[in-house]
Design an enzyme around this catalytic site. Structure first.
Site, PDB file in Angstrom:
ATOM      1  CG  PHE A 164      -3.404  -1.864 -10.522  1.00  0.00           C
ATOM      2  CD1 PHE A 164      -2.418  -2.122 -11.479  1.00  0.00           C
ATOM      3  CD2 PHE A 164      -3.918  -0.576 -10.460  1.00  0.00           C
ATOM      4  CE1 PHE A 164      -1.973  -1.114 -12.339  1.00  0.00           C
ATOM      5  CE2 PHE A 164      -3.488   0.424 -11.307  1.00  0.00           C
ATOM      6  CZ  PHE A 164      -2.507   0.164 -12.251  1.00  0.00           C
ATOM      7  CB  CYS A 296       3.412   5.150  -6.418  1.00  0.00           C
ATOM      8  SG  CYS A 296       4.619   4.249  -5.456  1.00  0.00           S
TER       9      CYS A 296
HETATM   10  P1  NAD Z   1      -7.064   2.555  -6.083  1.00  0.00           P
HETATM   11  O1  NAD Z   1      -7.071   3.686  -5.129  1.00  0.00           O
HETATM   12  O2  NAD Z   1      -8.077   2.522  -7.158  1.00  0.00           O
HETATM   13  O3  NAD Z   1      -7.251   1.160  -5.285  1.00  0.00           O
HETATM   14  C1  NAD Z   1      -6.471   0.852  -4.160  1.00  0.00           C
HETATM   15  C2  NAD Z   1      -7.257  -0.074  -3.256  1.00  0.00           C
HETATM   16  O4  NAD Z   1      -8.445   0.591  -2.823  1.00  0.00           O
HETATM   17  C3  NAD Z   1      -7.698  -1.367  -3.952  1.00  0.00           C
HETATM   18  O5  NAD Z   1      -7.562  -2.435  -3.046  1.00  0.00           O
HETATM   19  C4  NAD Z   1      -9.157  -1.089  -4.294  1.00  0.00           C
HETATM   20  O6  NAD Z   1      -9.943  -2.258  -4.301  1.00  0.00           O
HETATM   21  C5  NAD Z   1      -9.596  -0.161  -3.185  1.00  0.00           C
HETATM   22  N1  NAD Z   1     -10.646   0.772  -3.620  1.00  0.00           N
HETATM   23  C6  NAD Z   1     -10.814   1.292  -4.869  1.00  0.00           C
HETATM   24  N2  NAD Z   1     -11.880   2.122  -4.889  1.00  0.00           N
HETATM   25  C7  NAD Z   1     -12.391   2.137  -3.644  1.00  0.00           C
HETATM   26  C8  NAD Z   1     -13.499   2.811  -3.038  1.00  0.00           C
HETATM   27  N3  NAD Z   1     -14.273   3.643  -3.725  1.00  0.00           N
HETATM   28  N4  NAD Z   1     -13.725   2.605  -1.729  1.00  0.00           N
HETATM   29  C9  NAD Z   1     -12.942   1.773  -1.022  1.00  0.00           C
HETATM   30  N5  NAD Z   1     -11.882   1.098  -1.550  1.00  0.00           N
HETATM   31  C10 NAD Z   1     -11.616   1.283  -2.833  1.00  0.00           C
HETATM   32  O7  NAD Z   1      -5.592   2.452  -6.669  1.00  0.00           O
HETATM   33  P2  NAD Z   1      -5.062   1.507  -7.827  1.00  0.00           P
HETATM   34  O8  NAD Z   1      -5.623   1.968  -9.119  1.00  0.00           O
HETATM   35  O9  NAD Z   1      -5.216   0.082  -7.451  1.00  0.00           O
HETATM   36  O10 NAD Z   1      -3.499   1.824  -7.761  1.00  0.00           O
HETATM   37  C11 NAD Z   1      -2.902   2.915  -8.415  1.00  0.00           C
HETATM   38  C12 NAD Z   1      -2.775   4.095  -7.487  1.00  0.00           C
HETATM   39  O11 NAD Z   1      -2.016   3.744  -6.341  1.00  0.00           O
HETATM   40  C13 NAD Z   1      -2.013   5.249  -8.113  1.00  0.00           C
HETATM   41  O12 NAD Z   1      -2.654   6.445  -7.759  1.00  0.00           O
HETATM   42  C14 NAD Z   1      -0.633   5.164  -7.481  1.00  0.00           C
HETATM   43  O13 NAD Z   1       0.079   6.375  -7.423  1.00  0.00           O
HETATM   44  C15 NAD Z   1      -0.994   4.701  -6.126  1.00  0.00           C
HETATM   45  N6  NAD Z   1       0.145   4.086  -5.457  1.00  0.00           N
HETATM   46  C16 NAD Z   1       0.755   4.801  -4.487  1.00  0.00           C
HETATM   47  C17 NAD Z   1       1.855   4.272  -3.848  1.00  0.00           C
HETATM   48  C18 NAD Z   1       2.548   5.033  -2.766  1.00  0.00           C
HETATM   49  O14 NAD Z   1       3.401   4.456  -2.143  1.00  0.00           O
HETATM   50  N7  NAD Z   1       2.220   6.277  -2.520  1.00  0.00           N
HETATM   51  C19 NAD Z   1       2.334   3.006  -4.209  1.00  0.00           C
HETATM   52  C20 NAD Z   1       1.674   2.296  -5.205  1.00  0.00           C
HETATM   53  C21 NAD Z   1       0.571   2.854  -5.832  1.00  0.00           C
END
Ligand code: NAD
Length: 513
Positions: A164, A296
């Site tokens: 998100f 992140c």
């Molecule tokens: P999230 O892991 O909750 O969701 C990411 C994606 O996975 C979304 O599209 C979501 O719909 C999907 N998803 C969520 N739960 C799922 C499940 N149980 N099974 C399958 N798919 C699922 O992450 P978020 O809250 O959207 O984003 C924040 C996180 O992303 C933070 O931990 C941040 O550090 C990380 N992030 C990392 C980077 C990087 O480059 N390392 C960059 C941006 C964000």
């Protein structure tokens, strides 16, 4: 191709309030009754709903991509470049509209949203260099009359699953290179702020990208799990939290896919005693609270070495009352709300657990007037937790909110150990005037992206982005040269042109001398 019903007839108002999929060059309304809420985090209002794809709807998007792939793959490099250039220009031309989607659904302030669009655009610009990026090697006369060369070919249908916090930039990290390389793409963006992805799909169409090369399916675990097991998807790029990244990597690879899965972070900024205190304090505050800490690459921990701690914490604390918190669309506001009420409450829980476990809450974001508004937006002011230690809950978890933690250590070696023992390893930074110390840090530290007097060292688009340890599962980092590698596979051709004068039967093993 699996057929999907046309959007049900409805009033213009209903249509606007529903975010649909984008399949084969058109908006497609979800047929399942499953939908998710999309809030305006600045007001707390339910602004619209997003369709959640069923497995069949994912299949339809993959089928569209699969049938578009052969023609797109065969499209000349110059034509692909032309479309990429047009897309690049359209994104630039519509940057304000894209940024407005981000502010409305994510909550980030307009300037930050424009910065996100700009960093995404850099990835599109990198991808416009695809003719050079796909050049292979050529070795003449490896044996008598024999040449060897390498070509890189696209994988087919590839998918991206995005978080998100960067609803426009992270998809651009992925799809710009994937499409430039000749793949067809299926994007599953975050269900929390889905509108920008469909807007980008429309820009692709306007740029002349053939239908089916770029598709968007919205949804949750149902859509993601279908992507992970779909036999026609060759590769999956993921960015999100660590537990989901691990699941994506394990499940995707089990189904034979190439997977790069970027996870969460806990980014440490080491400040040595010789650092410029004002510069370090400005950097820490900017990197910790920008985008409400929902980055992140946000700095979430300052590791203050030796006697720098007291003046540094004082300098940081002194800057906090000036940060203007409010709706991202308001001029002059520097920090917007958090993405949802649940997420905000989770962030707050770390303030409680931190203080219970002995940390000192020097600045409490709950004191901000916008926090206590019942039924208001998902606001929380900035918080500063001092005297944090690595055993505390608030340190062990990624908070992903406007909370900066201070860990005080006596020496550089202690600072290095704290970072080394943390399971995350996305980004880190050191602030010092000592070139030797900075170089030693760069040499020692087991973290994927390092800043030297730079708090958020996000690589430019012609390098690649990725952490180490629990911040990345897979072998290749995202975008840049490693992105090109990820979205292509190498083929090596060994060629001899017939020369009847030298032809003879020879059962010996081919030798090159
Ligand atoms: P999230 O892991 O909750 O969701 C990411 C994606 O996975 C979304 O599209 C979501 O719909 C999907 N998803 C969520 N739960 C799922 C499940 N149980 N099974 C399958 N798919 C699922 O992450 P978020 O809250 O959207 O984003 C924040 C996180 O992303 C933070 O931990 C941040 O550090 C990380 N992030 C990392 C980077 C990087 O480059 N390392 C960059 C941006 C964000």
């Amino acid at each position: 191709m699996t057929q999907i019903a046309e959007p049900p007839a409805g009033t213009a108002q209903t249509e606007r309030k529903r975010v649909n999929h984008w399949i084969d060059g058109a908006r497609v309304a979800g047929t399942s009754s499953r939908r998710g809420p999309v809030y305006n985090p600045a007001t707390g209002e339910l602004a619209r709903e997003v369709d959640f794809a069923s497995a069949q709807e994912v299949d339809a998007a993959v089928a569209a991509a699969r049938s578009a792939f052969p023609a797109w793959r065969a499209t000349s490099l110059s034509r692909r470049t032309e479309i990429l250039f047009r897309f690049r220009n359209l994104v630039e031309q519509h940057r304000e509209e894209i940024a407005a989607h981000l502010t409305r659904e994510h909550g980030k302030v307009r300037t930050d949203a424009l910065g996100e669009v700009q960093r995404g655009l850099e990835n599109v610009e990198f991808a416009t260099g695809i003719p050079s990026l796909l050049k292979g090697g050529f070795s003449e006369q490896v044996s008598s009359g024999v040449d060897v060369y390498q070509i890189r070919q696209p994988l087919g249908v590839v998918a991206g699953i995005t978080p998100f916090n960067f609803p426009a930039m992270v998809p651009m990290w992925m799809f710009a290179n994937a499409i430039a390389c000749g793949n067809a793409f299926v994007l599953k963006p975050s269900e929390k702020d889905p509108s920008a992805s469909v807007y980008l799909a429309e820009l692709w169409q306007e740029a002349g990208l053939p239908n089916g090369v770029f598709n968007v399916v919205h949804g949750d675990k149902v859509a993601v799990d279908r992507i992970l097991e779909h036999p026609d998807i060759a590769a999956v790029s993921f960015v999100g939290s660590t537990p989901i990244a691990r699941h994506i990597y394990e499940t995707g690879t089990k189904h034979g896919k190439r997977v790069q899965a970027l996870g969460g972070a806990k980014n440490h900024m080491v400040v040595l005693p010789d650092a410029d205190i004002d510069m370090a304090a400005d950097a820490a505050v900017s990197a910790a609270y920008g985008s409400a800490g929902e980055r992140c690459m946000a700095i979430s921990v300052v590791v203050a070495v030796g006697d720098v701690a007291d003046p540094l914490v004082e300098a940081i604390e002194g800057r906090l009352p000036k940060i203007k918190v409010g709706p991202g669309s308001e001029e002059g506001v520097e920090m917007g709300p958090l993405i949802t009420r649940e997420h905000r409450d989770k962030v707050v829980s770390y303030l409680d657990s931190g203080t219970k476990q002995g940390a000192v809450l020097r600045v409490d974001g709950r004191q901000h007037v916008l926090y206590s508004q019942e039924d208001g937006g998902f606001f929380l002011g900035v918080s500063l937790l001092d005297n944090v230690t690595p055993e505390m809950e608030c340190y062990r978890n990624e908070i992903f909110g406007p909370v900066l933690e201070i860990v005080r250590v006596p020496t550089y070696a202690d600072a290095a150990r704290v970072i080394d023992e943390n399971p995350y390893a996305n980004g880190t930074a050191i602030f010092t005037r000592d070139g030797g110390a900075a170089r030693q840090f760069q040499f020692d530290v087991n973290v994927g992206m390092v800043g030297i007097n730079v708090p958020i060292p996000v690589p430019v688009a012609y390098y690649s982005f990725g952490g180490w340890k629990a911040s990345l599962f897979g072998d290749l980092h995202m975008y840049g040269p490693e992105g090109i590698q990820f979205y292509t596979r190498a083929k090596i051709v060994t060629a001899r042109w017939p020369d009847p004068s030298t032809s003879k039967v020879d059962l010996g093993f081919p030798q090159t001398r």
